[in-house]
Structures are given as structure tokens and as C-alpha cells.
Design an enzyme around this catalytic site. Structure first.
Site, PDB file in Angstrom:
ATOM      1  N   CYS A 297      36.157  45.334  44.521  1.00  0.00           N
ATOM      2  CA  CYS A 297      35.260  45.173  45.661  1.00  0.00           C
ATOM      3  C   CYS A 297      34.025  46.075  45.557  1.00  0.00           C
ATOM      4  O   CYS A 297      33.136  45.860  44.749  1.00  0.00           O
ATOM      5  CB  CYS A 297      36.032  45.412  46.955  1.00  0.00           C
ATOM      6  SG  CYS A 297      35.135  44.890  48.442  1.00  0.00           S
TER       7      CYS A 297
ATOM      8  N   GLU B 254      41.122  40.637  45.508  1.00  0.00           N
ATOM      9  CA  GLU B 254      41.591  41.914  46.059  1.00  0.00           C
ATOM     10  C   GLU B 254      42.633  41.668  47.150  1.00  0.00           C
ATOM     11  O   GLU B 254      42.443  40.816  48.019  1.00  0.00           O
ATOM     12  CB  GLU B 254      40.402  42.671  46.638  1.00  0.00           C
ATOM     13  CG  GLU B 254      40.739  43.976  47.337  1.00  0.00           C
ATOM     14  CD  GLU B 254      39.542  44.567  48.055  1.00  0.00           C
ATOM     15  OE1 GLU B 254      39.568  45.778  48.314  1.00  0.00           O
ATOM     16  OE2 GLU B 254      38.589  43.813  48.347  1.00  0.00           O
TER      17      GLU B 254
ATOM     18  N   LYS C 137      41.880  51.580  42.562  1.00  0.00           N
ATOM     19  CA  LYS C 137      40.478  51.686  42.942  1.00  0.00           C
ATOM     20  C   LYS C 137      40.082  53.153  43.084  1.00  0.00           C
ATOM     21  O   LYS C 137      40.771  53.932  43.766  1.00  0.00           O
ATOM     22  CB  LYS C 137      40.246  50.935  44.252  1.00  0.00           C
ATOM     23  CG  LYS C 137      38.800  50.884  44.710  1.00  0.00           C
ATOM     24  CD  LYS C 137      38.688  50.059  46.002  1.00  0.00           C
ATOM     25  CE  LYS C 137      37.257  49.946  46.479  1.00  0.00           C
ATOM     26  NZ  LYS C 137      37.154  49.171  47.736  1.00  0.00           N
TER      27      LYS C 137
END
Length: 529
Positions: free
Chosen positions: A407, A294, A357
Site C-alpha cells: 500500500c 493487501e 510492511k
């Protein structure tokens, strides 16, 4: 005429007498002593979580909770029993949040008490609701453990979506320590593991009642029979399902960039070139994809052609680079949007695909109620991140279809595959756990990601900035690892997926049905001694 008890009868009754004495001592606690005991047992129980994995601590802590809850005379006291216990559980389980705030202590250090103790207090509300619900339902006798375990499972599930959700360190997470037991997640997911754990952990509390054979059998069946049965079934599953390779090799890169230097202007290009150099080590021509963590590329790659081309040099011949980086979809807008993205680049830096995301971290990537709360988000930049459209299945040249998870997204069992998307062949979790240093956080995050692989029957590749980088097969077996705090690469073959598991087919419906059934059985037997 009453005959003296035989030595075997006295021996059989001894666990009951010890339990009755312990329960009586806890029931006698009042005021601050009672609250301190609850917090202490919650703290002790959290030692069962990764990386400590002291599993025997949990039944001790949960049994004490049941006895203290038994003594609650009012609704308020019943709620408080779960809340104080949960506060201790989360304080130890979430202490690592302080590491993220200490990356810039002058700006964010003041938030540590609110982030650790305040968030723990908020999460403990769900456990308080579980003990309150069981109290309101009149759970008593042998059935009370089943009712409380069901209420606890429902509270854990509620915690996964209420207020955007935060299912970190749910009770079932402790089975990271036992891969065979973890296989139950393929059928009932995390919530089924929570139900199993609560039933087994609370069952010894039944020994504080009348010393009857029936009570002993029930306590033993729940406390030992359930975990042993799950372990046996899981061991058979692991033995029957060898890892099947696809012939596709991945290179996972762990660059170990210090969080405080990632966005320093004079160091960003050096970080990018170091990641490229790591990626081009011997053997790069044997892999189909190089995977960075990330935000590994500290540039807005959609706007920065030169640095995107630099990053593309890390792609293997004829393959792709998958890297996390930020994205400004429309920089000229009056209110520009910022996305935390995963880019797929070819060898010349052309963008093949991008994923934004969708499940963002409150206060980390955006500030809820920003007009009321005049504080900055913790991650880089002044602009709040904007969520993407949701889970996506990406199809890239030379690779099986994959579902990306950035994440935090690896925490949510129901968000692995989009409802309108085809089933992927593997999961990809890119993360920057460098925020959490060498704390328990990265181990707990990995435990959540590994369970997602088991739940879905899909292999999962995980690239982390400072660790832990790994690849697990569809049953959660690790095929390689770069340890926390190390720098390096991991070349590993991608396993083949399994057919959809029961949990992949039915989702949360099955474990929630099991929890309701368990609660109904408990209520039906609540008058049993």
C-alpha cells in the site's frame, strides 16, 4: 525623436501588458481577499492532479502564487503566501481521506475536519518554508523563478521524510497525464519532475516585468521548452524500448470486498472462498503466481493452518499465491506485535516467505504519541502495527526476484530496494484502496506506483481490493487493467526489467544537485531585469 511602435511590436508587448495588469491587481489584494485568492489558486492548481489532470490549471495557479509572493513585504507574508496556496492544493488533493473515516462514521467521522483540513495545513507548512526561503535569499528579477522552484523542490523532498514522510501529490505527480514526460523520472525521479514542473509553471510570472526580448525568451524557454523537451525525449525513449516479455504470466485478483464487511465474523470465510473461486477460474494452470491485495485473507494466516490451507488452494499448479494478511508473530507475548504482511503460500498452504510492511501509516496503522492521544487507529483491531525491518527482495520458486510494497510504501522513491538487498526483477504493490471508495485517492495512489516503475526501470504489478489493479512495464506502460470498483481477474505476462536507470543508481543525489544548481543560477541572475 521617439517613433510610434509598429503593430508587431504592440502585439509582442501585449502579453507583458496583460501580465503586468494581472500582477498589479493581485499585488493590490490585502487581508482576507489576499488569503482567499491564494487558497483559491491552490484549489484550482490541484485540478492538474489525477484523476482530473487539467494541466493548464497549474501554470495559472503557480503564476498567481509568484505574483502574490512578489508582493509579500515581510518574512511572515512570504511564508503565508506558500502556506495559504498549499492549504488549497492539499484540501482538494487529500479530500478522499474522508472516505476512510466514513467506513465507521460513528467512531471516526468526527476526525474528518482534522484529517482533511488539519493534515492539509500541516503539509502546507513545507510550501510556506519554500516561499520563505526564496524570500530570505533575496530572489528577484529573472532569477527569482529559478530560486523559488529550487526551494519548492527541496521542500517536496523534505516532506518525503520529515515526520515519517508523506510525499503524496508532490508537484511532479501531475505528469501522470503524460507518459512521455514521466520518462524524466528515470533520470531525476519525482524530485526532478517537481523541479521541471515548478520552473515551467512559474515561468509565465516573468512576463509581468519589463517587456524585453530576453525576458520573453527566458519565459518561453521555461514554460514551453522544458515540458516540450522532456516530452520529446520521453517519446523517443518509449519508441526505442518495446515491452519485452519474460514468458511468466501472473494472475492479479481484484475481489472488491466492501471495507465495512471484511472483518465481520460471519462473512470472513465467505470472503476467503470467493477470492479462491475467482483465482481458480479457467486459465489458472497457465500462470506462475496468483496475487491477492493487501489484507485480502481476513485471518492471521501464520496461526491459522486450516484457513491458510484454504487460501493455498488459490495457488496455481506448481506456483504460488501472494496475498496480504495480518500476522501476529508472537501471540503469547505480554505485548503482542501485529504486522501487516505479504505471505507467499504454495498449493497446500505452506509458507514459503513473508514480508512485513515497514513504512506504516500514522493514525491508520498506529497512533503516534499514543500515551498522549487517546484515540483508536482506523484499521482493524486494537493493537498498533509494528513496522518490519525494511525493503526486502524475495526469491520464490518459479518467479524472478521481487520487491514487495504494501500500500503506502509505493509512495517513497528511496524505499523500493533495500540497501543490503539484491536488485529485484520486478516490484509488487498490494493495496486496499477500498478505504477510499470511488474517490480520487486510488487514481493518485496508482500514479505514485507507476512512477516508481519508471524511476527504477522495473515492471510493477499492482493488486488492489477495489481497484485499480494493473501491471505496468519498466517505462510505465499499462499492459492491462481492472477498473476502479469492478470485480475480476487480470492475467498478464510479466515484462523483463531494464538495466538500472540513473535514478536507480544515484537516487536522490542527482535531482537534489539539479535543484541546488538551479537555485545558484537563480541567485546569480537575481539582479537581472
Amino acid at each position: 525623436m521617439r517613433h510610434p511602435a509598429s503593430s508587431s511590436e504592440r502585439l509582442a508587448a501585449r502579453p507583458f501588458s496583460l501580465a503586468q495588469a494581472a500582477a498589479a491587481r493581485l499585488a493590490a489584494l490585502t487581508g482576507w481577499r489576499r488569503r482567499l485568492a491564494l487558497v483559491g489558486f491552490g484549489l484550482f492548481g490541484a485540478l492538474a492532479l489525477p484523476p482530473w489532470s487539467l494541466l493548464p490549471a497549474l501554470p495559472v495557479a503557480l503564476t498567481a502564487l509568484v505574483w502574490l509572493w512578489d508582493a509579500a513585504p515581510t518574512r511572515r507574508a512570504a511564508f503565508a503566501a506558500g502556506w495559504w496556496w498549499g492549504w488549497g492544493w492539499f484540501i482538494l488533493g487529500l479530500y478522499w481521506i474522508s472516505h476512510a473515516l466514513l467506513t465507521d462514521p460513528l467512531r471516526f467521522g468526527w476526525m474528518i475536519p482534522f484529517a482533511v483540513f488539519g493534515l492539509s495545513a500541516l503539509m502546507a507548512v513545507f510550501y510556506g518554508l519554500a516561499t520563505l526561503l526564496a524570500h530570505l535569499l533575496g530572489a528577484r528579477g529573472l532569477g527569482r523563478v529559478a530560486v523559488l522552484a529550487a526551494a519548492w523542490t527541496l521542500a517536496e523532498w523534505l516532506r518525503s521524510w520529515a515526520l515519517t514522510g508523506f510525499p503524496w501529490n508532490a508537484l511532479g505527480s501531475v505528469w501522470e497525464a503524460s507518459l512521455p514526460v514521466l520518462q524524466s523520472g528515470a533520470v531525476a525521479g519525482l524530485w526532478g519532475l517537481c523541479l521541471l514542473t515548478a520552473l515551467a509553471g512559474m515561468a509565465p510570472a516573468l512576463l509581468a516585468g519589463p517587456a524585453t526580448p530576453r525576458r520573453a525568451v527566458v519565459a518561453l524557454a521555461l514554460a514551453l521548452g522544458l515540458p516540450l523537451g522532456a516530452w520529446t525525449a520521453g517519446s523517443l525513449r518509449l519508441a526505442a524500448q518495446p515491452t519485452v516479455e519474460t514468458g511468466i504470466k501472473l494472475r492479479l485478483v481484484q475481489p472488491r470486498i466492501a471495507q465495512g464487511t471484511k472483518w465481520v465474523e460471519g462473512l470472513r470465510e465467505r470472503h476467503l472462498l470467493e477470492a479462491v473461486t475467482l483465482s481458480r477460474q479457467p486459465g489458472a494452470d497457465q500462470v506462475k503466481a496468483v496475487i491477492w491485495p493487501e489484507a485480502a485473507a481476513p485471518f492471521y494466516l501464520n496461526l491459522d493452518g486450516p484457513h491458510r490451507a484454504w487460501a493455498g488452494m488459490a495457488a496455481p499448479p506448481g506456483g504460488v499465491l501472494l496475498t496480504g494478511a495480518l500476522r501476529l508473530p508472537d501471540p503469547d507475548a505480554a505485548s503482542p506485535h501485529l504486522a501487516n504482511s505479504l505471505y507467499a503460500l504454495d498449493g497446500i498452504g505452506e509458507m514459503l516467505a513473508v514480508y512485513d510492511k515497514a513504512h506504516l501509516v500514522p493514525f491508520g496503522e498506529y497512533v503516534p504519541l499514543r500515551r498522549i492521544l487517546p484515540i483508536a487507529k482506523i484499521t482493524h483491531g486494537a493493537i498498533d502495527f509494528t513496522p518490519g525491518p525494511g525493503p526486502r527482495t524475495l526469491t520464490l520458486p518459479g518467479l524472478p526476484p521481487l520487491s514487495p510494497l504494501i500500500c503506502y510504501e509505493a509512495l517513497f522513491p528511496a524505499e523500493m530496494v533495500g540497501a543490503d538487498q539484491p536488485r529485484p526483477d520486478w516490484l509488487l504493490n498490494v493495496t486496499d484502496d477500498g478505504w477510499f471508495g470511488l474517490s480520487a485517492g486510488p487514481y493518485q495512489h496508482l500514479a505514485a506506483a507507476r512512477l516508481r516503475a519508471v524511476e527504477q526501470g522495473l515492471p510493477l504489478a499492482r493488486a488492489a481490493n477495489t481497484g485499480i489493479t494493473t501491471l505496468v512495464d519498466p517505462l510505465g506502460r499499462e499492459l492491462g487493467r481492472i477498473a476502479l470498483g469492478e470485480r475480476g481477474i487480470l492475467d498478464v505476462a510479466l515484462p523483463a526489467p531494464l538495466p538500472p536507470t540513473p535514478y536507480a543508481r544515484f537516487g536522490d543525489a542527482l535531482p537534489l544537485l539539479l535543484a541546488l544548481l538551479c537555485g545558484a543560477i537563480g541567485l546569480a541572475t537575481r539582479k537581472t531585469c
